[in-house]
Write a protein that holds these residues in place. Structure first.
Motif, mmCIF file in Angstrom:
data_model
loop_
_atom_site.group_PDB
_atom_site.id
_atom_site.type_symbol
_atom_site.label_atom_id
_atom_site.label_comp_id
_atom_site.label_asym_id
_atom_site.label_seq_id
_atom_site.Cartn_x
_atom_site.Cartn_y
_atom_site.Cartn_z
ATOM 1 N N LEU A 141 0.825 -1.207 0.000
ATOM 2 C CA LEU A 141 0.000 0.000 0.000
ATOM 3 C C LEU A 141 0.861 1.259 0.000
ATOM 4 O O LEU A 141 2.024 1.230 0.422
ATOM 5 C CB LEU A 141 -0.894 0.025 1.254
ATOM 6 C CG LEU A 141 -1.887 -1.123 1.455
ATOM 7 C CD1 LEU A 141 -2.540 -1.021 2.831
ATOM 8 C CD2 LEU A 141 -2.954 -1.111 0.367
ATOM 9 N N THR A 142 0.261 2.348 -0.483
ATOM 10 C CA THR A 142 0.893 3.663 -0.374
ATOM 11 C C THR A 142 -0.149 4.619 0.203
ATOM 12 O O THR A 142 -1.329 4.262 0.316
ATOM 13 C CB THR A 142 1.335 4.213 -1.746
ATOM 14 O OG1 THR A 142 0.159 4.473 -2.524
ATOM 15 C CG2 THR A 142 2.225 3.230 -2.490
ATOM 16 N N ALA A 143 0.279 5.840 0.521
ATOM 17 C CA ALA A 143 -0.647 6.833 1.093
ATOM 18 C C ALA A 143 -1.822 7.086 0.147
ATOM 19 O O ALA A 143 -2.919 7.422 0.589
ATOM 20 C CB ALA A 143 0.088 8.128 1.399
ATOM 21 N N GLU A 144 -1.617 6.917 -1.164
ATOM 22 C CA GLU A 144 -2.697 7.146 -2.141
ATOM 23 C C GLU A 144 -3.811 6.110 -2.015
ATOM 24 O O GLU A 144 -4.915 6.322 -2.515
ATOM 25 C CB GLU A 144 -2.171 7.122 -3.585
ATOM 26 C CG GLU A 144 -1.433 8.372 -4.027
ATOM 27 C CD GLU A 144 -0.013 8.437 -3.481
ATOM 28 O OE1 GLU A 144 0.763 7.521 -3.787
ATOM 29 O OE2 GLU A 144 0.294 9.370 -2.719
ATOM 30 N N ASP A 145 -3.516 4.971 -1.404
ATOM 31 C CA ASP A 145 -4.546 3.932 -1.230
ATOM 32 C C ASP A 145 -5.453 4.216 -0.043
ATOM 33 O O ASP A 145 -6.407 3.478 0.201
ATOM 34 C CB ASP A 145 -3.884 2.561 -1.002
ATOM 35 C CG ASP A 145 -3.163 2.073 -2.243
ATOM 36 O OD1 ASP A 145 -3.758 2.132 -3.326
ATOM 37 O OD2 ASP A 145 -2.003 1.639 -2.124
ATOM 38 N N LEU A 146 -5.159 5.266 0.713
ATOM 39 C CA LEU A 146 -5.889 5.503 1.961
ATOM 40 C C LEU A 146 -7.026 6.512 1.759
ATOM 41 O O LEU A 146 -6.969 7.365 0.882
ATOM 42 C CB LEU A 146 -4.924 5.985 3.048
ATOM 43 C CG LEU A 146 -3.685 5.090 3.254
ATOM 44 C CD1 LEU A 146 -2.813 5.636 4.378
ATOM 45 C CD2 LEU A 146 -4.064 3.637 3.526
ATOM 46 N N CYS A 147 -8.063 6.387 2.612
ATOM 47 C CA CYS A 147 -9.293 7.161 2.413
ATOM 48 C C CYS A 147 -9.246 8.576 2.976
ATOM 49 O O CYS A 147 -10.137 9.382 2.691
ATOM 50 C CB CYS A 147 -10.480 6.400 3.000
ATOM 51 S SG CYS A 147 -10.386 6.161 4.791
ATOM 52 N N VAL A 148 -8.248 8.887 3.787
ATOM 53 C CA VAL A 148 -8.119 10.235 4.350
ATOM 54 C C VAL A 148 -6.647 10.666 4.308
ATOM 55 O O VAL A 148 -5.763 9.815 4.238
ATOM 56 C CB VAL A 148 -8.604 10.290 5.831
ATOM 57 C CG1 VAL A 148 -10.117 10.337 5.920
ATOM 58 C CG2 VAL A 148 -8.042 9.125 6.637
ATOM 59 N N PRO A 149 -6.395 11.984 4.367
ATOM 60 C CA PRO A 149 -5.000 12.441 4.384
ATOM 61 C C PRO A 149 -4.323 12.035 5.696
ATOM 62 O O PRO A 149 -4.927 12.152 6.760
ATOM 63 C CB PRO A 149 -5.097 13.973 4.296
ATOM 64 C CG PRO A 149 -6.535 14.312 4.108
ATOM 65 C CD PRO A 149 -7.353 13.103 4.403
ATOM 66 N N VAL A 150 -3.103 11.540 5.588
ATOM 67 C CA VAL A 150 -2.367 11.103 6.780
ATOM 68 C C VAL A 150 -0.926 11.581 6.673
ATOM 69 O O VAL A 150 -0.480 12.003 5.602
ATOM 70 C CB VAL A 150 -2.353 9.557 6.905
ATOM 71 C CG1 VAL A 150 -3.752 9.005 7.039
ATOM 72 C CG2 VAL A 150 -1.614 8.917 5.740
ATOM 73 N N GLU A 151 -0.216 11.467 7.772
ATOM 74 C CA GLU A 151 1.211 11.741 7.763
ATOM 75 C C GLU A 151 1.926 10.400 7.865
ATOM 76 O O GLU A 151 1.729 9.674 8.840
ATOM 77 C CB GLU A 151 1.549 12.634 8.960
ATOM 78 C CG GLU A 151 2.831 13.389 8.830
ATOM 79 C CD GLU A 151 3.050 14.311 10.026
ATOM 80 O OE1 GLU A 151 4.200 14.392 10.491
ATOM 81 O OE2 GLU A 151 2.070 14.921 10.499
#
Lengths: 122, 111, 98
Positions: free
Chosen positions: A92-102
């Motif tokens: 997974l990468t941050a782009e796979d996630l449903c909300v902005p994260v750090e």
């Protein structure tokens, strides 16, 4: 509401739906935030799966809670930290996630844990 | 489980009077639940109830009062996004009463 | 034999136990077990190697619930609940690993 504001961190290490932990953590986040506490969330190991975009829970007849992460901003919960190593191990990468994260390293997450008043592990 | 009857149809409610199956909700049921709370529904009341239903559809939760106030202010204007206005409409707590009328579960963090 | 696994391979070692003890048959991944069948998962090489001996299935509803039905590892067959029942019926024995 007055009184001491404490720094709470929910540490999420379980995948959603297979166990109740992810949903329970989210409920505690909402309660702590409703009492205007300083709440942050850490996601590592299988916990990163909680934020994977595109949950369709109709087939397993369980209420999905992906959309609720979108309400965290309204609750002034904007500190979501995700372990890079855990994402990588799951393709997974941050782009796979449903909300902005750090996204950060496990060591950096550990440092943030040291700064908290209360840690709740789910 | 307790139930209420509206227009000849029966609806399940929980021990605190909240509708069990939110999919069954309609305006008649909302009006009936308002009666049980001694709330006389006006256009302003429905505006808040409908806002809550939209919020639930979008985020799958009933918001806490503080969040509701802020979100209403953003969407319907600052004159409505304050607790005084909302408590005038729903004296026993906007989140609690309006959620019940909207057929939603009790807000998380609402004791 | 049908092996049913409901734990993520990066959290628990149930799937390792199946691969270590079993010598063929079918593996059905359900609940959090379905994460084993996703592209890019650290467990993918082990699962691919296991395909030489085992036929691997994953429950469609559980893939969808977790938002991963579009990234299932090649060679894994998605099945619905009816397919689940067929697998149980077609195998002489089955084991649900905890």
């Amino acid at each position: 509401m007055s009184g001491d504001i404490k720094k709470f961190m929910m540490v999420n290490r379980k995948a959603p739906y297979g166990t109740i932990y992810a949903l329970e953590s989210l409920e505690v986040v909402l309660i702590a935030a409703a009492f205007e506490q300083d709440v942050s969330l850490a996601f590592l190991d299988d916990g990163v799966y909680q934020l994977k975009k595109g949950h369709q829970t109709k087939g397993i007849e369980v209420k999905g809670f992906e959309k609720t992460y979108g309400a965290l901003e309204d609750y002034d919960v904007e500190k979501l930290y995700v372990d890079q190593e855990s994402l990588t191990a799951r393709g997974l990468t941050a782009e796979d996630l449903c909300v902005p994260v750090e996204v950060m390293s496990r060591a950096e997450l550990g440092k943030l844990m040291e700064e908290q008043d209360v840690l709740l592990s789910f | 489980m307790a139930s209420i009857e509206v227009n000849g149809k029966s609806y399940e409610i929980d021990e605190e009077g909240y509708l069990v199956n939110l999919g069954e909700w309609n305006e008649e049921v909302g009006a009936y639940l308002a009666q049980t709370e001694n709330v006389t529904m006006t256009e302003q009341h429905w505006e808040v109830v409908n806002f809550l239903r939209d919020y639930y559809n979008e985020f799958q939760i009933a918001p806490a009062v503080r969040v509701l106030t802020k979100a209403i202010g953003k969407k319907l204007g600052a004159d409505k996004g304050n607790s005084q206005y909302l408590y005038e409409l729903f004296p026993y707590g906007p989140a609690k009463q309006a959620c019940k009328i909207a057929g939603l579960p009790k807000p998380t963090g609402c004791v | 034999m049908l092996h049913i696994v409901n734990k993520s391979p990066l959290d628990r070692n149930s799937l390792d136990a199946v691969l270590g003890t079993g010598d063929g048959g079918a593996i059905l991944l359900i609940e959090d077990g379905v994460y084993a069948a996703t592209k890019g998962n650290a467990y993918e090489p082990k699962l691919k190697a296991a395909m030489a001996k085992f036929k691997i299935y994953a429950l469609q509803g559980d893939l969808e619930a977790r938002g991963i039905s579009d990234r299932v590892t090649d060679g894994v067959a998605a099945v619905d609940y009816a397919g689940f029942v067929d697998l149980v019926a077609d195998n002489k024995t089955n084991q649900s690993w905890l």
